[in-house]
Design a protein around this motif. Structure first.
Motif, mmCIF file in Angstrom:
data_model
loop_
_atom_site.group_PDB
_atom_site.id
_atom_site.type_symbol
_atom_site.label_atom_id
_atom_site.label_comp_id
_atom_site.label_asym_id
_atom_site.label_seq_id
_atom_site.Cartn_x
_atom_site.Cartn_y
_atom_site.Cartn_z
ATOM 1 N N ILE A 123 -37.044 19.432 4.108
ATOM 2 C CA ILE A 123 -37.242 18.496 3.003
ATOM 3 C C ILE A 123 -38.542 17.722 3.216
ATOM 4 O O ILE A 123 -39.339 17.568 2.304
ATOM 5 N N ILE A 124 -38.786 17.217 4.435
ATOM 6 C CA ILE A 124 -40.022 16.505 4.770
ATOM 7 C C ILE A 124 -40.696 17.276 5.890
ATOM 8 O O ILE A 124 -40.119 17.484 6.950
ATOM 9 N N ASP A 125 -41.956 17.695 5.666
ATOM 10 C CA ASP A 125 -42.666 18.452 6.687
ATOM 11 C C ASP A 125 -43.354 17.514 7.666
ATOM 12 O O ASP A 125 -43.227 16.298 7.590
ATOM 13 N N SER A 126 -44.145 18.049 8.596
ATOM 14 C CA SER A 126 -44.786 17.264 9.662
ATOM 15 C C SER A 126 -45.890 16.351 9.126
ATOM 16 O O SER A 126 -46.285 15.397 9.784
ATOM 17 N N LYS A 127 -46.407 16.592 7.940
ATOM 18 C CA LYS A 127 -47.457 15.758 7.364
ATOM 19 C C LYS A 127 -46.895 14.674 6.442
ATOM 20 O O LYS A 127 -47.643 13.955 5.782
ATOM 21 N N GLY A 128 -45.601 14.549 6.349
ATOM 22 C CA GLY A 128 -44.973 13.514 5.544
ATOM 23 C C GLY A 128 -44.905 13.860 4.072
ATOM 24 O O GLY A 128 -44.819 12.960 3.242
ATOM 25 N N ARG A 129 -44.921 15.139 3.744
ATOM 26 C CA ARG A 129 -44.848 15.554 2.341
ATOM 27 C C ARG A 129 -43.439 16.013 2.026
ATOM 28 O O ARG A 129 -42.786 16.662 2.835
ATOM 29 N N LEU A 130 -43.001 15.684 0.828
ATOM 30 C CA LEU A 130 -41.692 16.064 0.349
ATOM 31 C C LEU A 130 -41.756 17.496 -0.169
ATOM 32 O O LEU A 130 -42.540 17.786 -1.074
ATOM 33 N N ASP A 157 -47.340 8.479 -1.772
ATOM 34 C CA ASP A 157 -47.706 8.563 -3.190
ATOM 35 C C ASP A 157 -46.507 8.276 -4.079
ATOM 36 O O ASP A 157 -46.621 7.595 -5.103
ATOM 37 N N LEU A 158 -45.353 8.772 -3.717
ATOM 38 C CA LEU A 158 -44.140 8.508 -4.494
ATOM 39 C C LEU A 158 -43.793 7.017 -4.465
ATOM 40 O O LEU A 158 -43.403 6.435 -5.479
ATOM 41 N N GLY A 159 -43.935 6.390 -3.299
ATOM 42 C CA GLY A 159 -43.654 4.955 -3.186
ATOM 43 C C GLY A 159 -44.612 4.134 -4.044
ATOM 44 O O GLY A 159 -44.203 3.185 -4.720
ATOM 45 N N ALA A 160 -45.901 4.476 -4.041
ATOM 46 C CA ALA A 160 -46.889 3.758 -4.854
ATOM 47 C C ALA A 160 -46.590 3.932 -6.342
ATOM 48 O O ALA A 160 -46.668 2.972 -7.118
ATOM 49 N N ALA A 161 -46.237 5.136 -6.758
ATOM 50 C CA ALA A 161 -45.903 5.388 -8.158
ATOM 51 C C ALA A 161 -44.659 4.595 -8.558
ATOM 52 O O ALA A 161 -44.586 4.046 -9.667
ATOM 53 N N GLY A 162 -43.685 4.471 -7.663
ATOM 54 C CA GLY A 162 -42.484 3.697 -7.946
ATOM 55 C C GLY A 162 -42.789 2.213 -8.124
ATOM 56 O O GLY A 162 -42.258 1.557 -9.023
ATOM 57 N N VAL A 163 -43.664 1.673 -7.282
ATOM 58 C CA VAL A 163 -44.050 0.263 -7.396
ATOM 59 C C VAL A 163 -44.773 0.016 -8.721
ATOM 60 O O VAL A 163 -44.520 -0.983 -9.406
ATOM 61 N N ILE A 164 -45.663 0.905 -9.105
ATOM 62 C CA ILE A 164 -46.393 0.758 -10.371
ATOM 63 C C ILE A 164 -45.425 0.812 -11.545
ATOM 64 O O ILE A 164 -45.524 0.005 -12.481
#
Length: 179
Positions: free
Chosen positions: A3-10, A18-25
């Motif tokens: 689900i989450i790879d070694s680079k922190g991508r879903l 990026d998902l967290g920033a989009a959620g805050v916006i």
């Protein structure tokens, strides 16, 4: 597939940051539109809004066709006002009074009389008292127009219309006006 790879991508495609920033916006935009907060003019109680009349002294107005200007005041009774370089809405022009241009002339007996100014260059310079009406909030600190513009005797005002733009000074404020 992780689900989450070694680079922190879903799913190897989208970054969690990026998902967290989009959620805050999205939350910020939703908060602005669904919970706008207070009005633009805070603290204006509608019960304190009264009709007022304000007299403005205009001195040294250079006008080639002063009678035409007075006729325009009668024809188009609305004018925009600017108080302390801030637009303060429109007002209704109620009355204009032309003031005579005089000059002091000493008399043989030692007294001084005010007589009409004979100089030709003064013929294009005019003084007047302009009366306008508006709605304003009357507070213990004075009269407030448009929620934030305090209006007091001596306040400089700029009046703007279709063919004019000139300055004057407040000389009278009447708050006991019948509508």
């Amino acid at each position: 597939m992780k689900i989450i790879d070694s680079k922190g991508r879903l799913f190897g495609k989208v970054s969690i940051l990026d998902l967290g920033a989009a959620g805050v916006i999205l939350l910020a935009v939703a908060g602005i539109f669904f919970f706008p907060g207070t009005s633009v003019i805070p603290g204006v109680a509608q019960s304190n809004v009264k009709s007022i009349e304000v007299e403005v002294l205009v001195r040294g107005l250079s006008a080639g066709d002063f009678d035409g200007l007075l006729a325009e005041f009668q024809e188009d009774k609305q004018a925009s006002i600017v108080i302390r370089n801030q637009p303060a809405g429109t007002v209704e022009i109620l009355d204009t009074e032309r003031l005579p241009r005089t000059t002091p002339v000493p008399q043989p007996d030692g007294t001084v009389k005010a007589l009409p100014d004979p100089r030709p260059e003064v013929a294009l310079i005019h003084d007047m008292v302009l009366t306008f009406g508006s709605q304003a909030q009357v507070t213990s600190a004075g009269v407030v127009i448009e929620g934030t513009k305090k209006l007091k005797i001596g306040t400089p005002i700029r009046l703007e219309g279709r063919t004019y733009d000139f300055n004057g000074s407040v000389i009278t404020i009447r708050t006991d006006v019948e509508t």
